[in-house]
Design a protein around this motif. Sequence first.
Motif, short mmCIF file in Angstrom:
data_model
loop_
_atom_site.label_atom_id
_atom_site.label_comp_id
_atom_site.label_asym_id
_atom_site.label_seq_id
_atom_site.Cartn_x
_atom_site.Cartn_y
_atom_site.Cartn_z
N HIS A 6 0.85 -1.18 0.00
CA HIS A 6 0.00 0.00 0.00
C HIS A 6 0.90 1.25 0.00
O HIS A 6 2.12 1.16 0.06
N ASN A 7 0.29 2.41 -0.05
CA ASN A 7 1.02 3.66 -0.31
C ASN A 7 2.27 3.85 0.53
O ASN A 7 3.33 4.20 0.02
N ASN A 8 2.18 3.66 1.82
CA ASN A 8 3.30 3.96 2.70
C ASN A 8 4.01 2.71 3.23
O ASN A 8 4.84 2.81 4.13
N ASP A 9 3.69 1.56 2.67
CA ASP A 9 4.33 0.32 3.14
C ASP A 9 5.79 0.27 2.68
O ASP A 9 6.10 0.57 1.53
N ALA A 32 -0.06 -0.95 -6.62
CA ALA A 32 -1.00 -0.42 -7.62
C ALA A 32 -0.40 0.69 -8.44
O ALA A 32 -0.77 0.88 -9.60
N THR A 33 0.53 1.44 -7.86
CA THR A 33 1.06 2.62 -8.53
C THR A 33 2.58 2.64 -8.49
O THR A 33 3.22 1.94 -7.70
N LEU A 34 3.12 3.48 -9.35
CA LEU A 34 4.57 3.68 -9.43
C LEU A 34 4.83 5.16 -9.20
O LEU A 34 4.52 5.99 -10.04
N ASP A 35 5.38 5.49 -8.05
CA ASP A 35 5.69 6.89 -7.78
C ASP A 35 7.19 7.07 -7.61
O ASP A 35 7.93 6.12 -7.37
#
Length: 242
Positions: A6-9, A32-35
């Motif tokens: 998840h986002n901050n994992d 889910a995303t690539l930041d």
Amino acid sequence: MLLWLHNNDPFPSVESALDSGSGASGLLAASATLDVQRLLAAYRQGIFPWYSDGQPVLWWSPDPRMVLVPAEFKISTSFKKTLKRVLREPAWEIRVDTCFIDIITACAHVTRQAQNGTWITADVLAAYSALHQQGFAHSVETWYENKCVGGLYGMSVGMMFFGESMFALRPDASKIALAALVSHLKRHNVNMLDCQQNTPHLASLGGREIPRHLFMAHLSQAVVAPPIPWQFDKTALLDVIT
């Protein structure tokens, strides 16, 4: 079961990546995303993304790891003649970071054996372009008669370079760029270029596999070192032909 981030994992330990008996050796996690921040954190931990459109972002850390030690770069007799011609003829140039977007876009459109489509998706292109703006992603370009005819791009973090992809519109154009890059890295005491996965082409140039724990030991020291400069031209090739 594959870990979903998840986002901050944080990333899990690379030792938890799937093994050779899994059918997806080196696969570590998915998201889910690539930041940009996660991508930069991944490289610092020996992890890289590799996936296709329609898939989640898949994160990898294979064991063994394919690397190229600059001091072990192999040049055939015929390729040495090519490099000497590049040095001699003004029509040939090596440029750095002058058309990064064009380089990564060209790499995305290369047809590769046993590979359908490309892993360089729109999200990948956007993320690496942002990292280029921040000074982490670089392109090394081979120009002939004022036209870019090949090149490569990758990530530079501290004293570690992570090669990503290359393309050529003329014979040996990507190899010329790689030779210039290897010489530049050697000049600045960068002792390892990460190639990620084994290919016959890389092996023919001196690339070899090393155990992941040795790669990680080197990486932990290299990524915290001061960054190297990123300005050079084709005269860098002198170091690899002498």
